[in-house]
Design an enzyme around this catalytic site. Structure first.
Site, mmCIF file in Angstrom:
data_model
loop_
_atom_site.group_PDB
_atom_site.id
_atom_site.type_symbol
_atom_site.label_atom_id
_atom_site.label_comp_id
_atom_site.label_asym_id
_atom_site.label_seq_id
_atom_site.Cartn_x
_atom_site.Cartn_y
_atom_site.Cartn_z
ATOM 1 N N GLU A 22 0.861 -1.254 -0.084
ATOM 2 C CA GLU A 22 0.008 -0.015 0.009
ATOM 3 C C GLU A 22 1.164 1.098 0.019
ATOM 4 O O GLU A 22 1.971 1.458 0.755
ATOM 5 C CB GLU A 22 -0.981 0.113 1.169
ATOM 6 C CG GLU A 22 -2.245 -1.101 1.167
ATOM 7 C CD GLU A 22 -3.177 -0.680 2.154
ATOM 8 O OE1 GLU A 22 -3.054 0.425 2.799
ATOM 9 O OE2 GLU A 22 -4.017 -1.579 2.528
ATOM 10 N N HIS A 76 -4.430 6.653 0.196
ATOM 11 C CA HIS A 76 -3.599 5.234 0.135
ATOM 12 C C HIS A 76 -4.251 4.559 -0.944
ATOM 13 O O HIS A 76 -5.374 4.686 -1.336
ATOM 14 C CB HIS A 76 -3.634 4.951 1.715
ATOM 15 C CG HIS A 76 -4.850 4.151 2.027
ATOM 16 N ND1 HIS A 76 -6.129 5.118 2.544
ATOM 17 C CD2 HIS A 76 -5.340 2.805 2.193
ATOM 18 C CE1 HIS A 76 -7.133 4.114 2.987
ATOM 19 N NE2 HIS A 76 -6.667 2.853 2.733
ATOM 20 N N HIS A 78 -5.115 0.482 -2.176
ATOM 21 C CA HIS A 78 -5.728 -1.042 -1.950
ATOM 22 C C HIS A 78 -5.444 -1.778 -3.069
ATOM 23 O O HIS A 78 -5.903 -1.708 -4.216
ATOM 24 C CB HIS A 78 -7.130 -1.142 -1.811
ATOM 25 C CG HIS A 78 -7.779 -0.333 -0.422
ATOM 26 N ND1 HIS A 78 -8.877 -0.476 0.200
ATOM 27 C CD2 HIS A 78 -6.932 -0.042 0.556
ATOM 28 C CE1 HIS A 78 -9.000 0.109 1.241
ATOM 29 N NE2 HIS A 78 -7.821 0.298 1.499
ATOM 30 N N ASP A 89 -9.376 1.084 8.453
ATOM 31 C CA ASP A 89 -9.274 2.479 8.178
ATOM 32 C C ASP A 89 -10.347 3.198 8.776
ATOM 33 O O ASP A 89 -10.156 4.245 9.151
ATOM 34 C CB ASP A 89 -9.848 2.627 6.366
ATOM 35 C CG ASP A 89 -8.696 2.007 5.457
ATOM 36 O OD1 ASP A 89 -7.466 1.884 5.998
ATOM 37 O OD2 ASP A 89 -9.061 1.664 4.365
HETATM 38 ZN ZN LIG Z 1 -7.220 1.063 3.346
#
Ligand SMILES: [Zn+2]
Length: 132
Positions: A22, A76, A78, A89
């Protein structure tokens, strides 16, 4: 929320570069308008989790303030799941005004979505791309 198209392109590029891990970074702007993004180190170095390096976060705040702007959110990636906040999250979000942009690389075409997370509720924000 409004976000420049070149900022979205930069976020997708960062996500692809760091795959299979990530990636993460900060969103700089004003109110619900994002004009710039800043890549940050993911201290977790994980394919399923991230933690923005606090030093990078601080640097982004300084940079934003110098331009009369603010850090209005974070992004961010995935790498293998959908562009929706994970349980982690949601649990780790602590500012209801913060914008969370998530880019998913799970499909052939990257998916980008934005959310505000209020307590245990993720609210999807319509994404308006600004040319420039
Ligand atoms: Zn996430």
């Amino acid at each position: 929320m409004h976000i420049r198209r070149d900022v979205v392109d930069a976020i997708v590029e960062h996500a692809r570069r760091d795959r299979p891990l990530e990636c993460c970074g900060l969103l700089i702007g004003i109110g619900d308008e994002v004009v710039e993004c800043r890549a940050a180190r993911n201290l977790k170095e994980s394919p399923v989790a991230y933690l923005v390096d606090p030093g990078d976060h601080f640097e982004a705040i300084r940079r934003a303030r110098a331009r009369g702007l603010a850090v209005v959110g974070a992004y961010h990636s995935h790498p293998r799941s959908m562009a929706e906040p994970s349980a982690t999250d949601i649990r780790e979000a602590n500012d209801a005004d913060f914008i969370h942009v998530i880019v998913s690389l799970a499909d052939a075409e990257p998916q980008v979505a934005a959310f505000r997370i209020d307590g245990s509720r993720a609210i999807r924000l319509p994404l308006a791309l600004v040319e420039g």
